[in-house]
Design a protein around this motif. Sequence first.
Motif, PDB file in Angstrom:
ATOM      1  N   THR A   1      -9.202  -9.515   9.956  1.00 57.62           N
ATOM      2  CA  THR A   1      -9.626  -8.122   9.794  1.00 57.62           C
ATOM      3  C   THR A   1      -8.475  -7.242   9.336  1.00 57.62           C
ATOM      4  O   THR A   1      -8.643  -6.394   8.448  1.00 57.62           O
ATOM      5  N   ILE A   2      -7.309  -7.453   9.889  1.00 62.67           N
ATOM      6  CA  ILE A   2      -6.158  -6.609   9.556  1.00 62.67           C
ATOM      7  C   ILE A   2      -5.703  -6.830   8.125  1.00 62.67           C
ATOM      8  O   ILE A   2      -5.447  -5.866   7.394  1.00 62.67           O
ATOM      9  N   THR A   3      -5.618  -8.078   7.683  1.00 67.71           N
ATOM     10  CA  THR A   3      -5.159  -8.320   6.309  1.00 67.71           C
ATOM     11  C   THR A   3      -6.193  -7.846   5.289  1.00 67.71           C
ATOM     12  O   THR A   3      -5.828  -7.281   4.264  1.00 67.71           O
ATOM     13  N   PHE A   4      -7.474  -8.065   5.578  1.00 66.04           N
ATOM     14  CA  PHE A   4      -8.513  -7.550   4.680  1.00 66.04           C
ATOM     15  C   PHE A   4      -8.437  -6.028   4.615  1.00 66.04           C
ATOM     16  O   PHE A   4      -8.485  -5.437   3.534  1.00 66.04           O
ATOM     17  N   SER A   5      -8.332  -5.387   5.777  1.00 63.50           N
ATOM     18  CA  SER A   5      -8.288  -3.922   5.828  1.00 63.50           C
ATOM     19  C   SER A   5      -7.079  -3.375   5.076  1.00 63.50           C
ATOM     20  O   SER A   5      -7.180  -2.373   4.361  1.00 63.50           O
ATOM     21  N   ALA A   6      -5.944  -4.038   5.219  1.00 61.81           N
ATOM     22  CA  ALA A   6      -4.739  -3.600   4.514  1.00 61.81           C
ATOM     23  C   ALA A   6      -4.928  -3.703   3.001  1.00 61.81           C
ATOM     24  O   ALA A   6      -4.535  -2.798   2.249  1.00 61.81           O
ATOM     25  N   ALA A   7      -5.533  -4.791   2.547  1.00 57.77           N
ATOM     26  CA  ALA A   7      -5.770  -4.968   1.111  1.00 57.77           C
ATOM     27  C   ALA A   7      -6.770  -3.945   0.579  1.00 57.77           C
ATOM     28  O   ALA A   7      -6.578  -3.357  -0.494  1.00 57.77           O
ATOM     29  N   VAL A   8      -7.844  -3.709   1.329  1.00 55.08           N
ATOM     30  CA  VAL A   8      -8.839  -2.702   0.919  1.00 55.08           C
ATOM     31  C   VAL A   8      -8.194  -1.318   0.888  1.00 55.08           C
ATOM     32  O   VAL A   8      -8.407  -0.542  -0.050  1.00 55.08           O
ATOM     33  N   SER A   9      -7.377  -1.007   1.876  1.00 59.96           N
ATOM     34  CA  SER A   9      -6.687   0.289   1.923  1.00 59.96           C
ATOM     35  C   SER A   9      -5.731   0.465   0.748  1.00 59.96           C
ATOM     36  O   SER A   9      -5.622   1.550   0.180  1.00 59.96           O
ATOM     37  N   ALA A  10      -5.039  -0.605   0.371  1.00 66.70           N
ATOM     38  CA  ALA A  10      -4.128  -0.533  -0.779  1.00 66.70           C
ATOM     39  C   ALA A  10      -4.908  -0.211  -2.048  1.00 66.70           C
ATOM     40  O   ALA A  10      -4.468   0.609  -2.865  1.00 66.70           O
ATOM     41  N   CYS A  11      -6.064  -0.826  -2.198  1.00 64.02           N
ATOM     42  CA  CYS A  11      -6.919  -0.550  -3.364  1.00 64.02           C
ATOM     43  C   CYS A  11      -7.452   0.877  -3.320  1.00 64.02           C
ATOM     44  O   CYS A  11      -7.511   1.559  -4.346  1.00 64.02           O
ATOM     45  N   GLU A  12      -7.838   1.312  -2.145  1.00 63.59           N
ATOM     46  CA  GLU A  12      -8.362   2.680  -1.980  1.00 63.59           C
ATOM     47  C   GLU A  12      -7.320   3.709  -2.380  1.00 63.59           C
ATOM     48  O   GLU A  12      -7.617   4.650  -3.116  1.00 63.59           O
ATOM     49  N   LYS A  13      -6.099   3.535  -1.923  1.00 60.61           N
ATOM     50  CA  LYS A  13      -5.029   4.498  -2.230  1.00 60.61           C
ATOM     51  C   LYS A  13      -4.759   4.583  -3.723  1.00 60.61           C
ATOM     52  O   LYS A  13      -4.362   5.624  -4.235  1.00 60.61           O
ATOM     53  N   ALA A  14      -5.000   3.487  -4.431  1.00 61.89           N
ATOM     54  CA  ALA A  14      -4.748   3.444  -5.878  1.00 61.89           C
ATOM     55  C   ALA A  14      -5.994   3.788  -6.696  1.00 61.89           C
ATOM     56  O   ALA A  14      -5.951   3.759  -7.917  1.00 61.89           O
TER      57      ALA A  14
ATOM     58  N   GLU B   1       0.844  -1.204   0.000  1.00 66.67           N
ATOM     59  CA  GLU B   1       0.000   0.000   0.000  1.00 66.67           C
ATOM     60  C   GLU B   1       0.877   1.251   0.000  1.00 66.67           C
ATOM     61  O   GLU B   1       0.674   2.168  -0.795  1.00 66.67           O
ATOM     62  N   LYS B   2       1.861   1.275   0.857  1.00 68.02           N
ATOM     63  CA  LYS B   2       2.729   2.446   0.992  1.00 68.02           C
ATOM     64  C   LYS B   2       3.614   2.666  -0.235  1.00 68.02           C
ATOM     65  O   LYS B   2       4.021   3.783  -0.514  1.00 68.02           O
ATOM     66  N   SER B   3       3.885   1.592  -0.969  1.00 71.54           N
ATOM     67  CA  SER B   3       4.708   1.732  -2.172  1.00 71.54           C
ATOM     68  C   SER B   3       3.865   1.814  -3.445  1.00 71.54           C
ATOM     69  O   SER B   3       4.392   1.699  -4.552  1.00 71.54           O
ATOM     70  N   SER B   4       2.558   2.001  -3.270  1.00 70.76           N
ATOM     71  CA  SER B   4       1.620   2.173  -4.397  1.00 70.76           C
ATOM     72  C   SER B   4       1.608   0.979  -5.347  1.00 70.76           C
ATOM     73  O   SER B   4       1.492   1.141  -6.563  1.00 70.76           O
ATOM     74  N   THR B   5       1.713  -0.206  -4.800  1.00 73.02           N
ATOM     75  CA  THR B   5       1.629  -1.416  -5.613  1.00 73.02           C
ATOM     76  C   THR B   5       0.415  -2.234  -5.171  1.00 73.02           C
ATOM     77  O   THR B   5       0.554  -3.330  -4.632  1.00 73.02           O
ATOM     78  N   TRP B   6      -0.768  -1.662  -5.421  1.00 72.87           N
ATOM     79  CA  TRP B   6      -2.014  -2.292  -4.992  1.00 72.87           C
ATOM     80  C   TRP B   6      -2.183  -3.679  -5.607  1.00 72.87           C
ATOM     81  O   TRP B   6      -2.695  -4.586  -4.957  1.00 72.87           O
ATOM     82  N   ASN B   7      -1.749  -3.830  -6.860  1.00 75.47           N
ATOM     83  CA  ASN B   7      -1.927  -5.118  -7.524  1.00 75.47           C
ATOM     84  C   ASN B   7      -1.105  -6.216  -6.840  1.00 75.47           C
ATOM     85  O   ASN B   7      -1.554  -7.354  -6.722  1.00 75.47           O
ATOM     86  N   VAL B   8       0.071  -5.883  -6.361  1.00 78.97           N
ATOM     87  CA  VAL B   8       0.888  -6.855  -5.627  1.00 78.97           C
ATOM     88  C   VAL B   8       0.223  -7.155  -4.280  1.00 78.97           C
ATOM     89  O   VAL B   8       0.199  -8.308  -3.839  1.00 78.97           O
ATOM     90  N   ALA B   9      -0.345  -6.131  -3.646  1.00 80.78           N
ATOM     91  CA  ALA B   9      -1.045  -6.332  -2.370  1.00 80.78           C
ATOM     92  C   ALA B   9      -2.194  -7.316  -2.541  1.00 80.78           C
ATOM     93  O   ALA B   9      -2.351  -8.247  -1.734  1.00 80.78           O
ATOM     94  N   VAL B  10      -2.978  -7.142  -3.590  1.00 80.04           N
ATOM     95  CA  VAL B  10      -4.114  -8.039  -3.845  1.00 80.04           C
ATOM     96  C   VAL B  10      -3.616  -9.443  -4.181  1.00 80.04           C
ATOM     97  O   VAL B  10      -4.193 -10.439  -3.742  1.00 80.04           O
ATOM     98  N   GLN B  11      -2.545  -9.515  -4.938  1.00 83.56           N
ATOM     99  CA  GLN B  11      -1.971 -10.811  -5.288  1.00 83.56           C
ATOM    100  C   GLN B  11      -1.489 -11.544  -4.024  1.00 83.56           C
ATOM    101  O   GLN B  11      -1.755 -12.736  -3.854  1.00 83.56           O
ATOM    102  N   LEU B  12      -0.791 -10.832  -3.161  1.00 82.12           N
ATOM    103  CA  LEU B  12      -0.352 -11.430  -1.894  1.00 82.12           C
ATOM    104  C   LEU B  12      -1.543 -11.900  -1.065  1.00 82.12           C
ATOM    105  O   LEU B  12      -1.534 -13.001  -0.509  1.00 82.12           O
ATOM    106  N   PHE B  13      -2.555 -11.044  -0.990  1.00 86.16           N
ATOM    107  CA  PHE B  13      -3.751 -11.383  -0.224  1.00 86.16           C
ATOM    108  C   PHE B  13      -4.410 -12.647  -0.781  1.00 86.16           C
ATOM    109  O   PHE B  13      -4.807 -13.533  -0.020  1.00 86.16           O
ATOM    110  N   SER B  14      -4.502 -12.734  -2.101  1.00 83.99           N
ATOM    111  CA  SER B  14      -5.170 -13.889  -2.707  1.00 83.99           C
ATOM    112  C   SER B  14      -4.352 -15.175  -2.573  1.00 83.99           C
ATOM    113  O   SER B  14      -4.903 -16.276  -2.681  1.00 83.99           O
ATOM    114  N   MET B  15      -3.057 -15.058  -2.318  1.00 87.48           N
ATOM    115  CA  MET B  15      -2.210 -16.235  -2.135  1.00 87.48           C
ATOM    116  C   MET B  15      -2.280 -16.795  -0.710  1.00 87.48           C
ATOM    117  O   MET B  15      -1.828 -17.910  -0.459  1.00 87.48           O
TER     118      MET B  15
END
Length: 99
Positions: free
Chosen positions: A45-58, A21-35
């Motif tokens: 809750t924390i991992t879901f929130s982090a993934a949603v936040s990464a998407c929001e920032k992008a 999220e902080k490095s603006s790589t939302w697609n990698v965040a989602v990929q990590l989450f899906s793995m």
Amino acid sequence: MMQRKVKLNAITCGALISACEKSSTWNVAVQLFSMMPKSKVQSDTITFSAAVSACEKAGQWEQAWHLLLVMAESKVRSNTITFSAAISACQKQGKWEKA
């Protein structure tokens, strides 16, 4: 040099997703989450929130909304951070009806 293996769990996955999220790589965040399920790591809750936040920032409102729906289907409890990020993602893209 000494090498150590880091145990993959919800905490390390959450940290990795937040770093994306902080490095603006939302697609990698989602990929990590899906793995996570393939790696036998339970999303929380924390991992879901982090993934949603990464998407929001992008500005990826559709992906953020999808993650929120998956979260509900998975019976993982959402929190203010999750909802705020999803609402913000929709708002930034003018999708008020979703918010």
